[in-house]
Design a protein around this motif. Structure first.
Motif, PDB file in Angstrom:
ATOM      1  N   MET A  81       4.628  12.216  45.299  1.00 56.30           N
ATOM      2  CA  MET A  81       4.654  13.735  45.677  1.00 56.30           C
ATOM      3  C   MET A  81       3.524  14.060  46.302  1.00 56.30           C
ATOM      4  N   LEU A  82       3.801  14.894  47.125  1.00 56.50           N
ATOM      5  CA  LEU A  82       2.494  15.640  47.812  1.00 56.50           C
ATOM      6  C   LEU A  82       2.802  17.344  47.913  1.00 56.50           C
ATOM      7  N   VAL A  83       2.112  18.036  47.421  1.00 54.10           N
ATOM      8  CA  VAL A  83       1.970  19.299  47.263  1.00 54.10           C
ATOM      9  C   VAL A  83       0.918  20.020  47.935  1.00 54.10           C
ATOM     10  N   ASP A  84       0.770  20.724  49.158  1.00 54.72           N
ATOM     11  CA  ASP A  84      -0.173  21.267  49.851  1.00 54.72           C
ATOM     12  C   ASP A  84       0.037  22.559  49.842  1.00 54.72           C
ATOM     13  N   SER A  85      -0.835  23.246  49.024  1.00 53.73           N
ATOM     14  CA  SER A  85      -0.922  24.926  48.807  1.00 53.73           C
ATOM     15  C   SER A  85      -1.969  25.574  49.597  1.00 53.73           C
ATOM     16  N   GLN A  86      -1.330  26.635  50.177  1.00 49.78           N
ATOM     17  CA  GLN A  86      -2.301  27.919  50.801  1.00 49.78           C
ATOM     18  C   GLN A  86      -2.104  29.017  50.066  1.00 49.78           C
ATOM     19  N   PHE A  87      -3.233  29.699  49.620  1.00 48.18           N
ATOM     20  CA  PHE A  87      -2.985  31.000  49.016  1.00 48.18           C
ATOM     21  C   PHE A  87      -4.327  31.625  49.131  1.00 48.18           C
ATOM     22  N   ASP A  88      -4.186  33.102  49.366  1.00 45.10           N
ATOM     23  CA  ASP A  88      -5.192  33.691  49.878  1.00 45.10           C
ATOM     24  C   ASP A  88      -6.146  32.991  50.607  1.00 45.10           C
ATOM     25  N   ALA A  89      -7.264  32.771  50.277  1.00 46.34           N
ATOM     26  CA  ALA A  89      -8.326  32.081  51.228  1.00 46.34           C
ATOM     27  C   ALA A  89      -8.667  30.818  50.779  1.00 46.34           C
ATOM     28  N   ALA A  90      -7.524  30.279  49.784  1.00 47.84           N
ATOM     29  CA  ALA A  90      -7.774  28.769  49.187  1.00 47.84           C
ATOM     30  C   ALA A  90      -6.965  28.013  49.760  1.00 47.84           C
ATOM     31  N   HIS A  91      -7.205  26.713  50.040  1.00 54.78           N
ATOM     32  CA  HIS A  91      -6.234  25.638  50.258  1.00 54.78           C
ATOM     33  C   HIS A  91      -6.464  24.321  49.409  1.00 54.78           C
ATOM     34  N   SER A  92      -5.547  23.780  48.878  1.00 57.24           N
ATOM     35  CA  SER A  92      -5.617  22.649  47.944  1.00 57.24           C
ATOM     36  C   SER A  92      -4.379  21.639  48.265  1.00 57.24           C
ATOM     37  N   ALA A  93      -4.632  20.635  47.440  1.00 58.88           N
ATOM     38  CA  ALA A  93      -3.201  19.703  47.652  1.00 58.88           C
ATOM     39  C   ALA A  93      -3.231  18.814  46.405  1.00 58.88           C
ATOM     40  N   LEU A  94      -2.377  18.448  46.059  1.00 56.50           N
ATOM     41  CA  LEU A  94      -1.981  17.508  44.867  1.00 56.50           C
ATOM     42  C   LEU A  94      -1.172  16.308  45.245  1.00 56.50           C
ATOM     43  N   TRP A  95      -1.559  15.192  45.000  1.00 54.26           N
ATOM     44  CA  TRP A  95      -0.818  13.863  45.247  1.00 54.26           C
ATOM     45  C   TRP A  95      -0.552  13.200  43.979  1.00 54.26           C
ATOM     46  N   TYR A  96       0.679  12.864  43.933  1.00 50.16           N
ATOM     47  CA  TYR A  96       1.214  12.015  42.813  1.00 50.16           C
ATOM     48  C   TYR A  96       1.572  10.701  43.381  1.00 50.16           C
ATOM     49  N   ALA A  97       0.930   9.735  42.733  1.00 45.49           N
ATOM     50  CA  ALA A  97       1.022   8.140  43.271  1.00 45.49           C
ATOM     51  C   ALA A  97       1.700   7.237  42.152  1.00 45.49           C
ATOM     52  N   GLY A  98       2.592   7.600  41.560  1.00 46.06           N
ATOM     53  CA  GLY A  98       3.042   6.699  40.316  1.00 46.06           C
ATOM     54  C   GLY A  98       2.520   6.696  39.150  1.00 46.06           C
ATOM     55  N   LYS A  99       1.092   6.693  39.010  1.00 49.68           N
ATOM     56  CA  LYS A  99       0.552   6.549  37.733  1.00 49.68           C
ATOM     57  C   LYS A  99      -0.682   7.375  37.845  1.00 49.68           C
ATOM     58  N   LEU A 101      -2.697  11.217  39.150  1.00 48.29           N
ATOM     59  CA  LEU A 101      -2.596  12.520  40.023  1.00 48.29           C
ATOM     60  C   LEU A 101      -3.810  12.917  40.755  1.00 48.29           C
ATOM     61  N   TYR A 102      -3.881  13.312  41.878  1.00 46.75           N
ATOM     62  CA  TYR A 102      -5.057  13.575  42.610  1.00 46.75           C
ATOM     63  C   TYR A 102      -5.165  14.970  42.987  1.00 46.75           C
ATOM     64  N   TYR A 103      -5.979  15.590  42.909  1.00 39.87           N
ATOM     65  CA  TYR A 103      -6.296  17.040  43.400  1.00 39.87           C
ATOM     66  C   TYR A 103      -7.264  17.057  44.336  1.00 39.87           C
ATOM     67  N   TYR A 104      -7.300  17.867  45.465  1.00 48.54           N
ATOM     68  CA  TYR A 104      -8.247  18.195  46.511  1.00 48.54           C
ATOM     69  C   TYR A 104      -8.327  19.570  46.729  1.00 48.54           C
ATOM     70  N   SER A 105      -9.587  20.152  46.491  1.00 51.95           N
ATOM     71  CA  SER A 105      -9.533  21.610  47.171  1.00 51.95           C
ATOM     72  C   SER A 105     -10.319  21.576  48.510  1.00 51.95           C
ATOM     73  N   PHE A 106      -9.603  22.029  49.512  1.00 52.45           N
ATOM     74  CA  PHE A 106     -10.184  21.887  50.898  1.00 52.45           C
ATOM     75  C   PHE A 106     -11.099  23.044  50.947  1.00 52.45           C
ATOM     76  N   SER A 107     -11.033  24.122  50.106  1.00 52.28           N
ATOM     77  CA  SER A 107     -11.741  25.186  50.240  1.00 52.28           C
ATOM     78  C   SER A 107     -13.096  25.201  49.495  1.00 52.28           C
ATOM     79  N   ASP A 108     -13.141  24.545  48.373  1.00 56.71           N
ATOM     80  CA  ASP A 108     -14.332  24.387  47.503  1.00 56.71           C
ATOM     81  C   ASP A 108     -14.883  22.947  47.676  1.00 56.71           C
ATOM     82  N   LYS A 109     -14.249  22.106  48.277  1.00 51.14           N
ATOM     83  CA  LYS A 109     -14.694  20.575  48.395  1.00 51.14           C
ATOM     84  C   LYS A 109     -14.909  19.943  47.196  1.00 51.14           C
TER      85      LYS A 109
END
Length: 161
Positions: A81-99, A101-109
């Motif tokens: 699964m991939l969830v690419d989320s944008q809200f207010d001034a924030a942008h983040s994504a979640l990747w689930y790859a079987g075992k 889960l990765y999270y990355y905030s494009f806004s906060d790095k």
């Protein structure tokens, strides 16, 4: 005799103050449509959708503040699964790859990684329970979707197209 009168008075008081829960209104055509939809979603090997959400938050100084969010979701098989989320001034994504889960905030790095169970539904449950993360539209992929709606809503009605 006094104990018996006291017991009767207590029972009458409890009976009169007890509120009866309203019975849920469940429309049969609505349940049929929901069950069909859940079956179709359950049979999919992959899907993608965009979910746009507006949440009203009551602020004591500014009144009602509406927060907007847009989530682009892609699901492949039972464990990707991939969830690419944008809200207010924030942008983040979640990747689930079987075992994992990765999270990355494009806004906060910022970046995080956590071990997760092998299926998407189990991973959603664990990550929500452990970290309070809500997965946009995650309810639709649960095998108990229709039953959960019945358990948590007072009315389910088909209103037409």
């Amino acid at each position: 005799m006094v104990a018996r009168r006291t017991l009767v008075a207590v029972l009458l008081l409890l009976a009169s103050s007890r509120t009866v829960a309203a019975k849920a209104v469940v429309d049969a055509p609505a349940l049929t449509i929901l069950d069909r939809m859940a079956a179709v979603i359950g049979d999919l090997n992959s899907c993608s959708y965009t979910l746009e959400v507006a949440n009203d938050i009551q602020d004591p100084d500014h009144g009602t503040i509406t927060r907007l969010a847009k989530h682009d979701v892609q699901i492949v098989g039972p464990n990707r699964m991939l969830v690419d989320s944008q809200f207010d001034a924030a942008h983040s994504a979640l990747w689930y790859a079987g075992k994992t889960l990765y999270y990355y905030s494009f806004s906060d790095k910022t970046y995080a990684m956590v071990e997760a169970p092998g299926t998407l539904v189990q991973a959603i449950d664990q990550i929500h329970r452990d970290y309070g993360v809500d997965f946009p539209g995650g309810d639709f992929i649960y095998p108990t979707f229709t039953d959960d709606l019945i358990d948590h809503n007072d009315q389910i009605r088909y209103l037409g197209i």
